[in-house]
Design an enzyme around this catalytic site. Structure first.
Site, PDB file in Angstrom:
ATOM      1  N   SER A 826       0.798  -1.221   0.000  1.00 16.54           N
ATOM      2  CA  SER A 826       0.000   0.000   0.000  1.00 16.54           C
ATOM      3  C   SER A 826       0.836   1.279   0.000  1.00 16.54           C
ATOM      4  CB  SER A 826      -0.942   0.012   1.202  1.00 16.54           C
ATOM      5  OG  SER A 826      -0.203  -0.023   2.407  1.00 16.54           O
ATOM      6  N   LYS A 869      -7.087   3.449   8.309  1.00 11.74           N
ATOM      7  CA  LYS A 869      -6.109   4.435   7.830  1.00 11.74           C
ATOM      8  C   LYS A 869      -6.638   5.854   7.935  1.00 11.74           C
ATOM      9  CE  LYS A 869      -3.739   1.294   4.629  1.00 11.74           C
ATOM     10  NZ  LYS A 869      -3.460   0.942   3.230  1.00 11.74           N
TER      11      LYS A 869
END
Length: 936
Positions: A826, A869
């Site tokens: 990511s 996140k």
């Protein structure tokens, strides 16, 4: 002597004397009405005083003898007719002047019913009493008695005379038991000898008696030694312990000498033939002791050694008890409403059981099997009709017990909705079936009346047949409920087990938890076969027996830790039949060996990981993921559930300690890092205990006004110590080569930010990677470097498209917090932006963070953990977040507070990201950049 008391009196039957410590069975014929009246009075007193029946004593008094007065003195009289008349125990003949002046208090231990109006009364002797006066004769005997408790002074216990007498009593008692044991070896069945097992038990019982128990030992031996009725009365009236012991010793000496005179004992060894005896002695014994029925007895005439009185009943009692047990078992089988196949097996096994003797080894095996079969809830179900308000109540129950986890709640409510629709449809079908059955009944009645008057109409017969077919078709339309099989997957402490219990509460069903962690044997799931010793059903059947209904909620805890294939079988393969909706309607347990319907059981399995669950087993369950609680969710859970619970557990009240949102958030962020809330609850408990100590000390010192109930963030360091964790905070100023990335599980399920630092230096084009990076993250760095080197001319980093920007330089990529392992794809987009920032000399805004998987083509692909996140970025002070366009739908699950505080930008290509990071920059050769391709 104790204080006098008035209590009910039980006149004993002819020739019967009860001694303290002994159990006596008193036959009560139908002609005796005094004992039933006494029992009625005892039960009434017990119910009024909230006591047990055995707590209300009665006095058992023998009949007087013509040879002794009521006070035990010897009377010179020889009148056999008067003797027998006096000892006849009939309620019409018994009078208070026939009762002896001494007796025994006893407790009622049981009543055994017999045919007709007769029964047996079981009593156990307690203490001697003096019958002062009989105060009542009808409807039952009642008298004033004075109890006597054996008490030997310490001085007398230490005296030589008492010690010698007790040793003599003990020796003679053991000798008598041994001789009675010998008689069991010598003579045939029906004698009064003792079997070896009982004699050994009696010998051990006698040998354990202490000197202060001399009186009780003498009373005990009166049940074994030969004695006349008058001698028994004499011993009963002997209140003085040493006198009683001496009288019993005299009886023992006489009986032992008599047996020795009849049998010449030469050796007593431990061989198979314990004694040697002369043949002439045996013939003399047979000629002297053979009664009319041909049976032989070593005991002298008149000895009536009966262990029934000693042990509380004999063979007749056992046979009666066994008969009652069989009747009770048959009643259980009938009430269990077994299905046809199970009923057939139960009937066959019950017939076998009735033909067996209880001593056979298989008797108990079959009996246990039948009892297990009747305890399974074949036709017992929790009635849970779902009405209009059920869904609202279930939703409120789940919301009250758990915060968040909307997916699980939504799935459960959809199940309840389906069950409600099915019940409504079945009610309509039942109504139609009832109407159709009524039509059949009406047509049948018409048929009967038609047969009486005229021949049967063929059309009427056809209508009856059609109506019957209609009833069967309507019954087949009933929909059977099939409970879902759910698998809750998530980290420890997120509430998987507790939500299962809440589901049971919301459904109104019984709950049972089965821990599968460490189960290594297939038999623990399927059960053991009955051929094995100590066989038993599996965990599933045992759970059904425990809850007692056929549609409970079963929690299969830790299914990911279930054992794999080994020499004991494969437990995970055995679970396939349990959790397969197409098979579990006929689950076969090896012990029961009769199909069991599990289709109505709501199975909820829990696991921490899917990696160890076999694919076929995972395919049979509906997976619902618990992603772990975010900081905001933990704060709500703490304030709503954990704080009130810990305040209550630690003896405080809500006004004695107050947690603010800032305090709870500080505990979550600085003292706990986990997916669940277990450590959070422990830390809150530590704070509550510290405040409890502070509160008590302030009150003890008389300074209650100095106690402060409210907590502050500064108080936490003195209570919990220094902060254990520290969050990364977005930089206020930035420099080229530094980019803020996002991580989903930086610590215990909490999202956060991750700085990516890139530095260049003269070199040979190599790349140095530090920060405890995983292989996938290293590959992301290589992909970003290759893309930047390939597009350096379009980015204005080189003057010639053929120039290698990495030719004379080396790169160093570092991610701080080197002790924390980092991996995953990511960070690819952030790596590329960091390289461009470094080589172009343009800084990235410090309040901007980004995440996304980067490809060599420049496309940005979706990543996981978006919810965590974004919450971590919001907590760290980030203002703008760039996400892959494919993650737009994932951002909808983020709390509204976070969505409103962040500006989220979605990009699908790296060039879009570059324009968003530096919107005012005109790249020199941007026209040469490849156009963004549409993916529509």
């Amino acid at each position: 002597m104790g204080p006098s008391a008035v209590m009910g009196v039980v006149p004993l039957t002819k020739g019967t004397v009860l001694f303290p410590g002994s159990v006596l069975r008193i036959p009560v014929p139908s002609s005796r009405d005094d004992i039933p009246a006494l029992l009625s009075n005892v039960y009434t007193r017990a119910s009024k005083g909230s006591r047990r029946v055995d707590q209300i004593p009665v006095a058992c008094v023998p009949l007087s003898s013509p040879l002794r007065s009521r006070r035990g003195q010897l009377v010179i009289e020889n009148d056999p007719d008067k003797y027998n008349d006096l000892l006849e125990a009939d309620s019409l003949q018994i009078r208070k002047d026939k009762l002896y002046g001494f007796g025994v208090t006893a407790k009622i231990t049981g009543i055994q019913g017999q045919n007709g109006g007769e029964f047996n009364l079981l009593v156990q002797g307690l203490d001697r009493v003096v019958v002062d006066k009989i105060t009542q004769e009808h409807p039952f005997y009642e008298g004033k008695v004075t109890p006597h408790v054996d008490a030997v002074s310490s001085q007398e216990l230490q005296s030589t005379v008492y010690q010698d007498l007790f040793a003599r009593l003990k020796q003679l008692s053991r000798e008598l038991v041994q001789y009675l044991r010998v008689s069991a070896f010598l003579l045939a069945r029906g004698t009064s000898g003792l079997n070896p097992l009982l004699s050994r038990r009696l010998d051990i019982f006698i040998s354990k008696k202490a000197p202060n128990e001399g009186g009780s030992l003498a009373d005990f031996m009166m049940n074994i030694v030969e004695a006349t009725y008058e001698q028994k009365l004499q011993i009963l009236s002997a209140f003085e312990t040493r006198d009683r012991m001496q009288r019993v010793v005299d009886l023992l000496v006489r009986q032992v000498d008599d047996i020795k005179g009849n049998i010449k004992v030469t050796t007593v060894t431990s061989t198979t033939l314990p004694i040697h005896i002369d043949q002439n002695d045996i013939e003399n014994i047979n000629s002297k002791r053979t009664p009319q029925n041909g049976q032989v007895s070593l005991l002298p005439p008149g000895a009536k050694f009966n262990l029934n009185n000693l042990l509380g009943g004999g063979g007749g009692q056992r046979e009666q008890q066994e008969s009652e047990d069989m009747q009770e078992l048959a009643k259980k089988i009938e009430e269990a409403k077994l299905p046809p196949e199970a009923a057939k097996v139960a009937e066959r096994e019950f017939k076998r059981l009735k033909q067996m003797m209880p001593a056979q080894a298989e008797y108990q095996v079959i009996r246990t099997y039948l009892e297990t079969l009747t305890e399974i809830p074949w036709s017992v179900f929790t009635d849970d009709p779902i009405g209009p308000g059920t869904l609202d109540r279930a939703r409120k129950q789940l919301d009250d017990d758990h915060y968040g986890i909307e997916k699980v709640k939504k799935r459960l409510l959809s199940y309840l909705t389906i069950v409600r629709l099915m019940q409504s449809a079945n009610e309509a079908v039942d109504k139609q079936v009832k109407q159709a059955e009524q039509e059949v009944v009406d047509l049948e009645s018409t048929k009967v009346s038609a047969n009486e008057e005229s021949p049967l109409d063929p059309e009427l017969q056809e209508k009856i047949k059609a109506s019957g077919v209609k009833v069967q078709m309507l019954k087949s339309k009933r929909q059977a409920e099939k409970a879902p099989i759910l698998l809750l997957v998530g980290p420890p402490g997120v509430g998987k087990t507790s939500i299962a219990r809440s589901i049971a509460t919301a459904l109104g069903r019984k709950f049972h938890r089965i821990s599968l962690g460490g189960v290594r044997d297939e038999a623990e799931i399927r059960g053991h076969r009955r051929t094995y010793v100590a066989a038993m059903p599996g965990l599933i059947v045992q759970g059904l027996r425990k809850v007692g209904v056929g549609n409970p909620v079963f929690l299969l805890d830790e299914i990911d830790k279930l054992g794999m294939s080994n020499h004991n079988g494969d437990p995970s393969a055995a679970m396939l039949e349990v959790l397969d909706p197409e098979q579990n309607h006929a689950f076969n347990d090896h012990y029961i060996q009769v199909p069991i319907d599990l289709s109505k059981v709501l199975f909820i399995a829990t696991a921490n990981s899917l990696d160890t669950i076999p694919g076929p087993l995972l395919d049979r369950m509906e997976t619902l993921e618990f992603s772990g609680y975010t900081t905001l969710e933990k704060r709500h859970i703490a304030l709503r559930h954990l704080v009130p619970k810990q305040i209550r557990v630690n003896g405080l009240t809500e006004d004695q300690v107050t947690f603010s949102e800032e305090v709870v958030s500080k505990i979550i962020e600085s003292y706990t890092r986990e997916s669940g809330v277990r450590n959070l609850e422990r830390e809150i408990g530590s704070v509550c205990r510290a405040k409890a100590v502070e509160f008590v000390e302030a009150n003890d010192k008389g300074q209650a006004e100095t106690y402060r109930a409210s907590l502050t963030v500064e108080d936490l360091e003195s209570i919990l110590g220094i902060e254990r964790f520290e969050d990364e905070i977005a930089e206020q100023a930035s420099q080229p080569g530094i980019v803020t990335g996002l991580v989903a599980y930086s610590s215990g399920g909490n999202g956060g930010i991750l700085f990516i630092e890139v530095l260049d230096m003269p070199g040979d084009g190599s790349v140095e990677l530090t920060g405890n990076l995983g292989e996938v993250l290293k590959e992301s760095v290589k992909v970003a470097r290759s893309w930047v080197r390939n597009h350096a001319y379009e980015l204005g980093l080189t003057q010639d498209p053929t120039e290698n920007i990495m030719k004379n330089r080396s790169l160093h990529v570092h991610c701080p917090s080197g002790a924390v392992p980092k991996d995953g794809p990511s960070s690819g987009m952030a790596q590329a932006i960091a390289l461009i920032s470094l080589l172009s000399g343009r800084a990235v805004p410090p309040t901007m963070a980004m995440t996304g998987e980067f490809q060599l083509s420049g496309h940005v692909k979706r990543v996981g953990g978006i919810k965590e996140k974004l919450i971590g970025a919001y907590r760290a002070g980030v203002k703008t977040v760039m996400l892959p366009a494919q993650n737009e739908k994932d951002a909808r699950e983020v709390p509204s507070e976070v969505r409103e505080g962040l500006k989220v930008i979605y990009v699908s290509h790296i060039w879009e990201a570059i324009r968003q990071v530096w919107p005012d920059v005109q790249w020199p050769h941007e026209a040469f950049a490849p156009p963004i391709q549409s993916r529509l």
